[in-house]
Enzyme design. Structure first.
Site, PDB file in Angstrom:
ATOM      1  N   HIS A 295       2.223   4.312   7.602  1.00  0.00           N
ATOM      2  CA  HIS A 295       2.640   3.544   6.426  1.00  0.00           C
ATOM      3  C   HIS A 295       2.869   4.541   5.285  1.00  0.00           C
ATOM      4  CE1 HIS A 295      -0.040   1.060   8.936  1.00  0.00           C
ATOM      5  NE2 HIS A 295       0.680   0.013   8.555  1.00  0.00           N
TER       6      HIS A 295
ATOM      7  N   HIS B 168      -3.819  -5.706   3.010  1.00  0.00           N
ATOM      8  CA  HIS B 168      -3.597  -7.129   3.247  1.00  0.00           C
ATOM      9  C   HIS B 168      -4.305  -7.966   2.176  1.00  0.00           C
ATOM     10  CE1 HIS B 168      -2.791  -5.562   7.330  1.00  0.00           C
ATOM     11  NE2 HIS B 168      -2.005  -6.611   7.451  1.00  0.00           N
TER      12      HIS B 168
ATOM     13  N   ASP C  69       6.252  -3.077   4.626  1.00  0.00           N
ATOM     14  CA  ASP C  69       5.162  -3.834   5.225  1.00  0.00           C
ATOM     15  C   ASP C  69       5.306  -5.279   4.735  1.00  0.00           C
ATOM     16  OD1 ASP C  69       2.900  -4.263   6.747  1.00  0.00           O
ATOM     17  OD2 ASP C  69       1.710  -2.698   5.805  1.00  0.00           O
TER      18      ASP C  69
END
Length: 494
Positions: free
Chosen positions: A172, A184, A256
């Site tokens: 990432h 998240h 993402d």
């Protein structure tokens, strides 16, 4: 305010939607026909390979060049193996074996599995350098904590996947390995100077670019020296300045999931996050897992409106659409000309790789016919509820599942009835309850530990055997059971 339909169609060509269940809903097909770039598939979309192949064929009936993406990392993050566990060990195990050719073979096999089911974009490999041992979201998804090791395995993984005609997406960017929070759930901060990022976190991305990775995923992490107060996904300095200009990446920048708190929370909702990401230089936007027609259209309309009111330049939107179309064209050609798989079956290759990653301290033979005690633990959002543990390989050997804080060593010893005890867990050393339970058992009773998570130097004093698999894939759990003598029929593969 009326929305320009032409701009809406352009906006749709930058979006990856999603839907629940094993069948495509009508709205998902209709939006593909209207220009939607594609869909991301999750575990709920996968029953078996034949069903998945039918699903992807159905999606392509609406749009032949649809991008169909999935998170298939092997190891602890698997969609194809979400019901049983992955047939392949994950990155930490491959890094422990440290044979780039083995990594290439494993990723080529995963690519063959995906291509056979019609998936053309794998949101993998994870190329973060896991320098924070307590990292809650990366861990065994990383090849390791050494930058050079991660870089060489990154190149091998990209080459393997793309040899099968499946686009690789290195993630990432600019590196999620030094975080101790989960993007998240919040916006993590990596407070490091750019010089440290260049020497520690960025070389694997340079390796991915050099290996020809078709895509790179941006991280919803804040690096004040690079991104200011926002995440990398919204940072033109990170995406256009660093990734494109400095590292020379000319492929597709994928975000993402925008539903994550690190993105939607920072922007004020998913539609505004989409505009911010496109303006920063992203091309293909993952909306997330919980998506419906109304949300997709709301995002597309916000992007179209942003072009109309000057928040987003039309040329930037057109550039993103062109890059996505180029990726789709590459994937369509590669799908026809994909290579043959390795000589070993996927199961044989996975077991062979897992054996090479297994670390055994002590004497497992001292733990014959044990009581197996699996320590119940949570799971990350990235992983989902994928089964793990030794149970599929135990035969007549008894296993019980316990919460470490709700049981004592004496209770387990009594339950064992004279048998040795083998504790099985993930990151056993991190939680005070599981660590304390292991230490008390090892001091008082013939005991062993099977560590299926991110490893550490900790060993409870007196433990008879300590096994480290570097992940909880089905293959890794099998080789741990083999080492303990619990698998009666050993599969003789290299």
């Amino acid at each position: 305010m009326s929305i320009d339909r032409g701009l809406r169609r352009l906006a749709l060509r930058t979006l990856l939607a999603a839907f629940p269940g094993p069948s495509a809903p009508d709205w998902g097909l209709d939006l593909l026909a209207d220009g939607l770039a594609g869909h991301t598939l999750f575990g709920t979309n996968v029953s078996d390979p034949a069903q998945l192949a039918q699903l992807t064929a159905r999606l392509r009936s609406a749009r032949p060049d649809a991008l169909i993406a999935i998170d298939e990392e092997g190891g602890d993050v698997t969609r194809l193996g979400h019901r049983t566990g992955s047939a392949y060990p994950g990155n930490a195990a491959l890094g422990a074996a440290d044979d780039p050719e083995l990594t290439r073979q494993v990723y080529a096999a995963m690519g063959d599995d995906l291509a056979a089911t019609g998936v053309n974009l794998n949101l993998a490999p994870t190329v973060d350098v896991n320098t924070a041992a307590e990292n809650p979201i990366i861990g065994t998804r990383s090849f390791g904590a050494d930058t050079a090791l991660v870089a060489r395995h990154t190149a091998a993984a990209v080459a393997g996947l793309q040899s099968a005609g499946v686009a690789a997406c290195a993630k990432h960017f600019p590196g999620h390995g030094a975080t101790v929070t989960d993007s998240h759930l919040e916006l993590p901060t990596v407070d490091a100077p750019l010089e440290l990022l260049r020497s520690r976190d960025l070389p694997p991305f340079a390796a991915a670019v050099a290996a020809g990775a078709r895509a790179v995923m941006s991280a919803h992490i804040r690096v004040p020296a690079l991104t200011g107060d926002g995440p990398a996904t919204f940072s033109r300095a990170a995406l256009e300045g660093l990734l494109r200009s400095e590292y020379g990446f000319d492929g597709v920048i994928v975000t993402d999931a925008l539903e994550m708190r690190g993105a939607a929370g920072a922007a004020g909702g998913i539609p505004k996050a989409a505009v911010a990401a496109l303006a920063a230089g992203a091309d293909l936007l993952c909306i997330g897992a919980v998506v419906d027609r109304e949300l997709v259209l709301a995002v597309a309309d916000e992007v179209a409106a942003a072009v109309g009111d000057g928040r987003l330049e039309l040329v930037r939107l057109e550039q993103a659409v062109a890059r996505n179309a180029e990726l789709a064209a590459w994937a369509a050609h590669a799908r026809v000309t994909r290579s043959a798989g390795p000589e070993l079956t996927s199961q044989e290759l996975g077991i062979s790789a897992a054996r090479r990653a297994l670390l055994v301290d002590g004497e497992p033979a001292a733990l014959a016919d044990p009581l197996v005690v699996q320590l119940i633990s949570g799971y990350s959002i990235a992983e989902g509820k994928v089964p793990w543990g030794l149970r599929p390989f135990l035969g007549e050997v008894e296993q019980i599942d316990v919460v470490a804080s709700e049981v004592t060593a004496d209770e387990l010893i009594e339950r064992a009835g004279g048998r040795p005890i083998v504790l099985v867990g993930r990151r056993v050393h991190e939680a005070a309850a599981s660590r304390g339970l292991a230490e008390k058992l090892a001091a008082a009773w013939p005991s062993g530990v099977v560590e299926l998570g991110w490893p550490s130097a900790w060993r409870p004093e007196g433990v008879r055997a300590f096994l480290v698999t570097h992940g909880a894939s089905l293959a890794s759990c099998r080789v741990a059971a083999e080492a303990l003598g619990l698998v009666t029929e050993r599969q003789d593969v290299p």
